[in-house]
Design a protein around this motif. Structure first.
Motif, short mmCIF file in Angstrom:
data_model
loop_
_atom_site.label_atom_id
_atom_site.label_comp_id
_atom_site.label_asym_id
_atom_site.label_seq_id
_atom_site.Cartn_x
_atom_site.Cartn_y
_atom_site.Cartn_z
N ILE A 41 0.83 -1.20 0.00
CA ILE A 41 0.00 0.00 0.00
C ILE A 41 0.87 1.26 0.00
O ILE A 41 0.63 2.19 -0.77
CB ILE A 41 -0.94 0.00 1.22
CG1 ILE A 41 -1.94 -1.14 1.10
CG2 ILE A 41 -1.67 1.33 1.34
CD1 ILE A 41 -2.82 -1.32 2.30
N VAL A 100 -2.96 -7.27 -1.24
CA VAL A 100 -3.02 -6.95 0.18
C VAL A 100 -3.91 -7.95 0.91
O VAL A 100 -3.60 -8.40 2.01
CB VAL A 100 -3.52 -5.50 0.39
CG1 VAL A 100 -3.66 -5.20 1.86
CG2 VAL A 100 -2.57 -4.53 -0.26
N LEU A 101 -5.01 -8.34 0.24
CA LEU A 101 -5.90 -9.34 0.85
C LEU A 101 -5.13 -10.64 1.11
O LEU A 101 -5.24 -11.24 2.18
CB LEU A 101 -7.09 -9.61 -0.07
CG LEU A 101 -8.12 -10.60 0.47
CD1 LEU A 101 -8.94 -9.96 1.57
CD2 LEU A 101 -9.05 -11.10 -0.63
N ILE A 138 -6.50 -1.07 -9.09
CA ILE A 138 -7.13 -1.11 -7.77
C ILE A 138 -7.34 -2.57 -7.36
O ILE A 138 -7.02 -2.98 -6.25
CB ILE A 138 -8.48 -0.36 -7.78
CG1 ILE A 138 -8.27 1.13 -7.96
CG2 ILE A 138 -9.25 -0.62 -6.48
CD1 ILE A 138 -9.56 1.94 -7.93
N ILE A 150 -4.03 -4.32 -6.37
CA ILE A 150 -3.57 -3.96 -5.04
C ILE A 150 -4.43 -4.64 -3.99
O ILE A 150 -3.94 -5.24 -3.04
CB ILE A 150 -3.60 -2.43 -4.83
CG1 ILE A 150 -2.64 -1.76 -5.81
CG2 ILE A 150 -3.23 -2.07 -3.40
CD1 ILE A 150 -2.66 -0.25 -5.74
N PHE A 151 -5.75 -4.61 -4.21
CA PHE A 151 -6.67 -5.22 -3.24
C PHE A 151 -6.36 -6.71 -3.08
O PHE A 151 -6.22 -7.21 -1.96
CB PHE A 151 -8.11 -5.01 -3.69
CG PHE A 151 -9.11 -5.79 -2.88
CD1 PHE A 151 -9.29 -5.51 -1.53
CD2 PHE A 151 -9.86 -6.80 -3.46
CE1 PHE A 151 -10.19 -6.24 -0.78
CE2 PHE A 151 -10.76 -7.53 -2.71
CZ PHE A 151 -10.94 -7.25 -1.37
#
Lengths: 285, 337
Positions: free
Chosen positions: A213, A261-262, A254, A257-258
């Motif tokens: 992030i 990170v998830l 988006i 990245i999601f």
């Protein structure tokens, strides 16, 4: 007894690992997977929509951006920066944070005071602001992004691990180890470290998500890797300018990245549950 | 009461000490920057001799430590220097942008707190049922969406696709921006301009919701786990034996105790959230401290970077002091020292 250790039997850990390994493989195999050079411009075919949408071109599966660069290829190459930062920066932050936490928590006294106050000073800064300021001082580039994240986020490890060390060092077996004549070094590495390891690994996994992030944020404001290295944050910044021309270009980075990170967060959460002895004990009770 | 006052006094003393150290660190980091403020504040055709004279005038030829002391002395008198890029006093630039950021952060924190407490109670309520896994997965997914991704997502959904809400700036064009306190929501109310208040609020919904949503899952998870801890305590069993309803036990006995760790977490979170405003402001072109900072970074405008960095720090330290004081007020165990 199963041959697999407990932590590998947790669904969360497996799910998180699967995502993380998949992204890591994409990053490693980027030159093989990407259909185009990530910086190759096709000025006649800018803002192409994804291949399945009206007017899409099968040569650009996820469409093109404002300079006619292939979005899919840039996403794939962007994974390299993200994974590199996630792994190296988190390990660096862990190393500094964990070493200081163990020294401070074990020896106490003025060392503990000094480390504690340093953490206080660091924590008085919002992490994003501090990393931005560091990047101003260091200048852009992959090495400096990693350095900035290490210099900002070691406190996350230090703060949490220090209180864990404080608890562990009061245990009888630590006192026993000292009585038997273990050196400080041996007491810390053989007696304390095994107890703090699960927490460290959990924090490491969460920190990797945070690093992804932070890198995205820095590259969004143009203070991360240079403009010639594709990065997800950069793609977002570019797409934000042309939001009406091509909203799709905003959606894909988006999502990447999601998902990344998830993956790290689910892995971290799974490890926390699987490795935390206290939690499993209360579960059994 | 005296214990709270002495705590606040101690916190303020510590905060000032931290600020001095932070400002010194900032000063050293930013002096590494390979730009020359003297050359930047002169027209491009200035001769080397003129630049040298300017360097002398600005004190840039002095040792770093002396430069820092001079700067610190000026800051103590409220003089934060002149922006190289805007050619305006930095103090003025900060006082005109800080209220916007504080307003955004406070609104976002209220949203995060409300969502966090509601979500935490829900997660606690469904513990041990099949819905627990769903709630748990949901909270991890929420945790994986940082504020700026929410911000962009909302722009796509409510701004571009549905065209429901504005997503740039603080006010629609056509409204004259009032300058009373700088807090727009407050100013428009003071002027009794409800149409303007509504317009300003509409501009803040998406950015504050994005920030609030990003910071709510941590609050949810801490509230849930501290509620679970509290329910192991004897006084809960006792309350149950006394025949109190579950609702009364939750609200009057459990929540009161479980809220304390949640509150101290919210203090830490507010610091992070305040930093999160930076990117949200950039995404929503919201004229606050964050946009000022990012512009300054792009223009290598040292006086602004230095002062804005310090401003963020002051706000975070102030929040920590308030949270510590609140903690003492709410936790009877800490009142006797």
């Amino acid at each position: 007894m199963s041959a697999r250790p407990t932590w590998l039997r947790s669904g969360r850990v497996l799910f998180g690992l699967a995502i993380v390994i998949a992204i890591a493989l994409i990053a490693l195999a980027a030159p093989l997977l990407a259909p185009h050079e990530p910086n190759e411009q096709n000025l006649i075919s800018i803002f192409l929509p994804p291949a399945w949408a009206n007017g899409g071109d099968a040569a650009f599966p996820l469409g093109t951006d404002s300079l006619g660069r292939c979005v899919l290829s840039r996403l794939i190459y962007g994974a390299r920066v993200a994974m590199m930062v996630a792994i190296v920066a988190s390990l660096g932050a862990m190393l500094i944070g964990a070493v200081l936490a163990h020294i401070a928590g074990y020896f106490g006294g003025w060392i503990d005071w000094l480390v504690g106050r340093t953490v206080d000073v660091w924590m008085s800064f919002p992490p994003v602001i501090l990393s931005l300021i560091l990047m101003v001082g260091l200048g852009i580039g992959l090495r400096n992004v990693i350095l900035a994240i290490v210099l900002v986020d070691w406190t996350r490890f230090c703060r949490v691990l220090r209180s864990e060390v404080l608890v562990v060092r009061r245990r009888d077996y630590v006192a026993a180890a000292r009585l038997v004549g273990f050196s400080h070094w041996r007491t810390i590495t053989r007696e304390i470290l095994p107890s703090t390891m699960p927490l460290t690994i959990t924090l490491l996994s969460l920190e990797m998500g945070i690093a992804v992030i932070v890198e995205a944020i820095l590259s969004f404001v143009g203070m991360s890797v240079g403009a010639n290295t594709p990065a997800w944050g950069q793609m977002i910044a570019d797409a934000r300018q042309y939001i009406y021309d091509s909203p799709w270009n905003l959606v894909f980075p988006i999502l990447m990245i999601f998902i990344t990170v998830l993956g790290f967060n689910v892995l971290g959460d799974g490890l926390r549950r699987a490795l935390d002895v206290r939690l499993t004990e209360t579960r059994r009770a | 009461m005296t214990s709270i006052l002495s705590l606040i006094a101690r916190r303020i003393f510590v905060s000032v000490a931290i600020l001095v150290i932070v400002s010194a660190l900032l000063f050293c980091i930013l002096r590494r920057l390979p730009v020359d403020p003297a050359a930047m504040s002169l027209p491009p055709n200035a001769t080397l001799a003129e630049i040298e004279a300017k360097r002398h005038e600005m004190g840039l030829d002095l040792p770093l430590f002396r430069q820092y002391l001079i700067w610190l002395g000026q800051v103590a008198y409220g003089d934060l220097g002149i922006s190289i890029h805007f050619r305006r006093g930095v103090a003025g630039l900060i006082t005109s942008t800080l209220p916007a950021t504080i307003e955004l952060a406070v609104l976002a924190m209220l949203i995060a707190g409300a969502l966090g407490i509601a979500g935490g109670l829900f997660m606690f309520h469904v513990r041990g049922t099949a819905r627990e896994a769903v709630a748990d997965a949901g909270s991890i997914a929420l945790l994986s969406l940082p504020e700026f991704l929410w911000g962009l997502f909302f722009i796509l959904l409510f701004g571009v696709a549905l065209e429901l809400l504005p997503f740039t700036g603080r006010l629609s064009s056509g409204f004259e921006r009032p300058v009373i306190t700088g807090f727009l929501l407050l100013d428009t109310l003071l002027m009794r301009r409800l149409d303007m208040f509504w317009d300003a609020l509409k501009h803040m919904i998406l950015p504050s919701l994005a920030l609030g949503l990003a910071f709510s899952p941590t609050i949810m998870r801490v509230l849930r786990s501290s509620l679970i801890d509290v329910y192991q305590e004897d006084y809960i069993h006792q309350a149950r034996l006394r025949g109190l309803s579950e609702r009364r036990i939750l609200v009057h006995h459990a929540l009161k105790n479980a809220i304390l760790p949640t509150l101290s977490l919210m203090g830490v979170q507010f610091g992070f959230l305040f930093g999160g405003t930076l990117l949200i402001e950039v995404i929503y072109s919201y004229p606050g401290l964050g946009n000022l900072m990012v512009d300054a970074v792009r223009n290598a405008d040292l006086p602004i970077i230095q002062a804005v960095g310090l401003a963020y720090c002051v706000v975070v330290l102030a929040i920590n002091t308030v949270v510590d004081a609140l903690y003492v007020v709410l936790n009877p165990k800490l009142r006797v020292t």
